[in-house]
Scaffold this active site. Structure first.
Site, short mmCIF file in Angstrom:
data_model
loop_
_atom_site.label_atom_id
_atom_site.label_comp_id
_atom_site.label_asym_id
_atom_site.label_seq_id
_atom_site.Cartn_x
_atom_site.Cartn_y
_atom_site.Cartn_z
N ASP A 66 0.83 -1.21 0.00
CA ASP A 66 0.00 0.00 0.00
C ASP A 66 0.86 1.26 0.00
O ASP A 66 1.96 1.27 0.57
CB ASP A 66 -0.93 -0.02 1.23
CG ASP A 66 -2.09 0.95 1.10
OD1 ASP A 66 -2.31 1.47 -0.02
OD2 ASP A 66 -2.77 1.18 2.10
N HIS A 98 2.28 3.58 -9.13
CA HIS A 98 2.03 2.15 -9.36
C HIS A 98 3.21 1.51 -10.10
O HIS A 98 3.59 0.36 -9.80
CB HIS A 98 0.73 1.95 -10.14
CG HIS A 98 -0.50 2.35 -9.36
ND1 HIS A 98 -0.67 2.02 -8.04
CD2 HIS A 98 -1.59 3.07 -9.72
CE1 HIS A 98 -1.84 2.51 -7.63
NE2 HIS A 98 -2.40 3.16 -8.61
N LEU A 150 10.58 -20.97 -5.02
CA LEU A 150 9.73 -19.95 -4.38
C LEU A 150 8.32 -20.05 -4.93
O LEU A 150 8.11 -20.06 -6.14
CB LEU A 150 10.31 -18.55 -4.67
CG LEU A 150 9.45 -17.35 -4.28
CD1 LEU A 150 9.24 -17.30 -2.78
CD2 LEU A 150 10.09 -16.06 -4.76
#
Ligand code: IPE
Ligand code: IPE
Ligand code: MG
Length: 248
Positions: free
Chosen positions: A22, A39, A134
């Site tokens: 955020d 962004h 991962l």
């Protein structure tokens, strides 16, 4: 960072870290730039973190909250920008994921996404399915309540069609029908940008997660910040409702 990095690695890493990424908009505003630039910077922060986790840290599961079910309420231009950015992020990193052993999963409501993006996602999930280093989960058009509702519907369908009975409905049956099936619950949930809320992220799955809040805005969140969060996590005592055995 390297001594702290060695120390947290030796102290027992969390198996699964989930991140509410955020603060992109505020990062951009502080620079008098449009939110879209925030962004883009956020996508670079995500890229940096995934590389670091895979190459240097060695946590097995990482989940990134990239677009919430509620984020559809943003202006169409921002929604379109975010989805295009995420589509590109997945497509452009596909080869790197394969080469570095990243297995990609997506949680959320794929039907809500543009068809072309659904294709990118399906291809990426399939192409990376053999990755073992991962497990990277991206939460896209994801909401915790919606995830729980979907699981309930799957249970009801299984009961209605005779594949299970009411007595079979338990926590494990629910967990196996959530979008996150196969991924252990997050040990640690990190939220950046100073907000202290969960915003409908992994509600069921984070029942006993440790929460870590930092004022750092997502585009500024660095591998060193992740190491600090894990160091903090390692100092906590997870009791799961029990009491600690006192010596003597
Ligand atoms: C996080 O940054 C990205 C998404 C939620 C998609 P924000 O866009 O929420 O940035 P702020 O909270 O407005 O700063
Ligand atoms: C949460 O951030 C969702 C993501 C990080 C993808 P928001 O910025 O959408 O959350 P609220 O609206 O401040 O709760
Ligand atoms: Mg926000």
């Amino acid at each position: 960072m390297s001594t702290l990095l060695e120390r947290v690695k030796a102290a027992g890493l969390p198996q699964h870290v989930a991140v509410i990424m955020d603060g992109n908009g505020r990062w951009a505003r502080a620079r008098r730039l449009p939110r879209t630039v925030g962004h883009e910077a956020g996508a670079r922060a995500a890229e940096r973190l995934v590389r670091f986790v895979g190459e240097r840290l060695g946590i097995q599961y990482i989940t990134l909250f990239a677009f919430s079910a509620e984020n559809w309420a943003r202006p169409k231009a921002e929604v379109d920008f975010l989805l295009t950015l995420l589509d590109r992020f997945i497509a452009e990193h596909l080869q790197e994921f394969v080469d570095s052993g990243v297995r990609l999963r997506v949680v959320g409501d794929p039907a809500a996404l543009p068809k072309s993006m659904q294709k990118t996602i399906a291809r990426a999930i399939d192409t990376t399915r053999r990755g073992e280093k991962l497990d990277l989960t991206i939460a896209l058009s994801y909401g915790g309540r919606q995830d729980i509702v979907r699981a309930c519907r799957r249970i009801l369908a299984d009961v209605a069609e005779g594949r299970m009975t009411l007595q079979d409905v338990d926590e494990d049956a629910m967990a196996r029908r959530l979008d996150t099936v196969g991924t252990p619950d997050p040990d640690l949930v990190i939220r950046t940008s100073g907000e202290r809320r969960v915003s409908n992220f992994l509600l069921w799955q984070s029942a006993y997660s440790e929460l870590y809040f930092t004022d750092t805005l997502w585009p500024d969140f660095s591998p060193a910040d992740l190491v600090l969060a894990i160091d903090d996590f390692q100092k906590r005592e997870r009791r799961f409702g029990a009491v600690r055995e006192e010596a003597g």
